[in-house]
Design a protein around this motif. Structure first.
Motif, PDB file in Angstrom:
ATOM      1  N   THR A  56       0.808  -1.209   0.000  1.00 20.71           N
ATOM      2  CA  THR A  56       0.000   0.000   0.000  1.00 20.71           C
ATOM      3  C   THR A  56       0.841   1.258   0.000  1.00 20.71           C
ATOM      4  O   THR A  56       0.487   2.234  -0.630  1.00 20.71           O
ATOM      5  CB  THR A  56      -0.942   0.016   1.226  1.00 20.71           C
ATOM      6  N   ASP A  57       1.952   1.252   0.701  1.00 23.72           N
ATOM      7  CA  ASP A  57       2.774   2.445   0.788  1.00 23.72           C
ATOM      8  C   ASP A  57       4.235   2.067   0.606  1.00 23.72           C
ATOM      9  O   ASP A  57       4.897   1.636   1.546  1.00 23.72           O
ATOM     10  CB  ASP A  57       2.565   3.150   2.131  1.00 23.72           C
ATOM     11  N   LEU A  58       4.735   2.222  -0.602  1.00 22.80           N
ATOM     12  CA  LEU A  58       6.105   1.831  -0.902  1.00 22.80           C
ATOM     13  C   LEU A  58       7.118   2.696  -0.182  1.00 22.80           C
ATOM     14  O   LEU A  58       8.226   2.251   0.103  1.00 22.80           O
ATOM     15  CB  LEU A  58       6.355   1.899  -2.412  1.00 22.80           C
ATOM     16  N   SER A  59       6.763   3.929   0.138  1.00 23.44           N
ATOM     17  CA  SER A  59       7.717   4.843   0.765  1.00 23.44           C
ATOM     18  C   SER A  59       8.082   4.417   2.184  1.00 23.44           C
ATOM     19  O   SER A  59       9.114   4.832   2.705  1.00 23.44           O
ATOM     20  CB  SER A  59       7.165   6.267   0.774  1.00 23.44           C
ATOM     21  N   MET A  60       7.287   3.583   2.792  1.00 19.23           N
ATOM     22  CA  MET A  60       7.540   3.157   4.158  1.00 19.23           C
ATOM     23  C   MET A  60       8.403   1.892   4.222  1.00 19.23           C
ATOM     24  O   MET A  60       8.752   1.431   5.300  1.00 19.23           O
ATOM     25  CB  MET A  60       6.214   2.889   4.881  1.00 19.23           C
ATOM     26  N   LYS A  61       8.765   1.337   3.060  1.00 22.94           N
ATOM     27  CA  LYS A  61       9.520   0.087   3.024  1.00 22.94           C
ATOM     28  C   LYS A  61      10.948   0.349   2.580  1.00 22.94           C
ATOM     29  O   LYS A  61      11.212   1.225   1.775  1.00 22.94           O
ATOM     30  CB  LYS A  61       8.851  -0.901   2.071  1.00 22.94           C
ATOM     31  N   THR A  62      11.870  -0.452   3.114  1.00 23.71           N
ATOM     32  CA  THR A  62      13.270  -0.314   2.725  1.00 23.71           C
ATOM     33  C   THR A  62      13.478  -0.932   1.346  1.00 23.71           C
ATOM     34  O   THR A  62      12.671  -1.746   0.891  1.00 23.71           O
ATOM     35  CB  THR A  62      14.196  -1.022   3.734  1.00 23.71           C
ATOM     36  N   ASP A  63      14.579  -0.552   0.721  1.00 24.80           N
ATOM     37  CA  ASP A  63      14.892  -1.098  -0.595  1.00 24.80           C
ATOM     38  C   ASP A  63      15.054  -2.615  -0.532  1.00 24.80           C
ATOM     39  O   ASP A  63      14.652  -3.326  -1.456  1.00 24.80           O
ATOM     40  CB  ASP A  63      16.164  -0.456  -1.159  1.00 24.80           C
ATOM     41  N   GLU A  64      15.626  -3.102   0.550  1.00 22.79           N
ATOM     42  CA  GLU A  64      15.821  -4.549   0.692  1.00 22.79           C
ATOM     43  C   GLU A  64      14.480  -5.280   0.733  1.00 22.79           C
ATOM     44  O   GLU A  64      14.306  -6.308   0.073  1.00 22.79           O
ATOM     45  CB  GLU A  64      16.625  -4.842   1.955  1.00 22.79           C
ATOM     46  N   VAL A  65      13.537  -4.751   1.476  1.00 24.43           N
ATOM     47  CA  VAL A  65      12.208  -5.347   1.554  1.00 24.43           C
ATOM     48  C   VAL A  65      11.538  -5.291   0.186  1.00 24.43           C
ATOM     49  O   VAL A  65      10.914  -6.267  -0.258  1.00 24.43           O
ATOM     50  CB  VAL A  65      11.337  -4.630   2.620  1.00 24.43           C
ATOM     51  N   LEU A  66      11.685  -4.170  -0.499  1.00 27.23           N
ATOM     52  CA  LEU A  66      11.081  -4.031  -1.822  1.00 27.23           C
ATOM     53  C   LEU A  66      11.677  -5.019  -2.820  1.00 27.23           C
ATOM     54  O   LEU A  66      10.958  -5.567  -3.662  1.00 27.23           O
ATOM     55  CB  LEU A  66      11.231  -2.603  -2.338  1.00 27.23           C
TER      56      LEU A  66
END
Length: 74
Positions: free
Chosen positions: A5-15
């Motif tokens: 839902t909110d990509l800005s709240m996730k780290t690059d590794e998680v993404l």
């Protein structure tokens, strides 16, 4: 699997991990769609739903890739 839902709240590794999972699901759906479409008695409603999910995953993948790819001003 639910869409992020909110990509800005996730780290690059998680993404990156999510991206790999979504790509795999997209490939699996592609295989399932092809297999189902080859059947003479293919359920059109199921095919429609699989294709819709595949398109949703494509959009999610594109959003994650955009987030992970830095903007380079030439």
């Amino acid at each position: 699997m639910n869409a992020p839902t909110d990509l800005s709240m996730k780290t690059d590794e998680v993404l990156r991990v999510e991206l790999a999972v979504f790509r795999r699901e997209h490939r699996d759906l592609d295989d399932a769609i092809h297999a189902l479409a080859e059947q003479a008695t293919a359920d059109q409603l199921t095919l429609q739903r699989l294709k819709k999910r595949k398109l949703l995953l494509k959009d999610i993948i594109a959003r994650i890739e955009d987030r992970l790819t830095p903007d380079i001003i030439a």
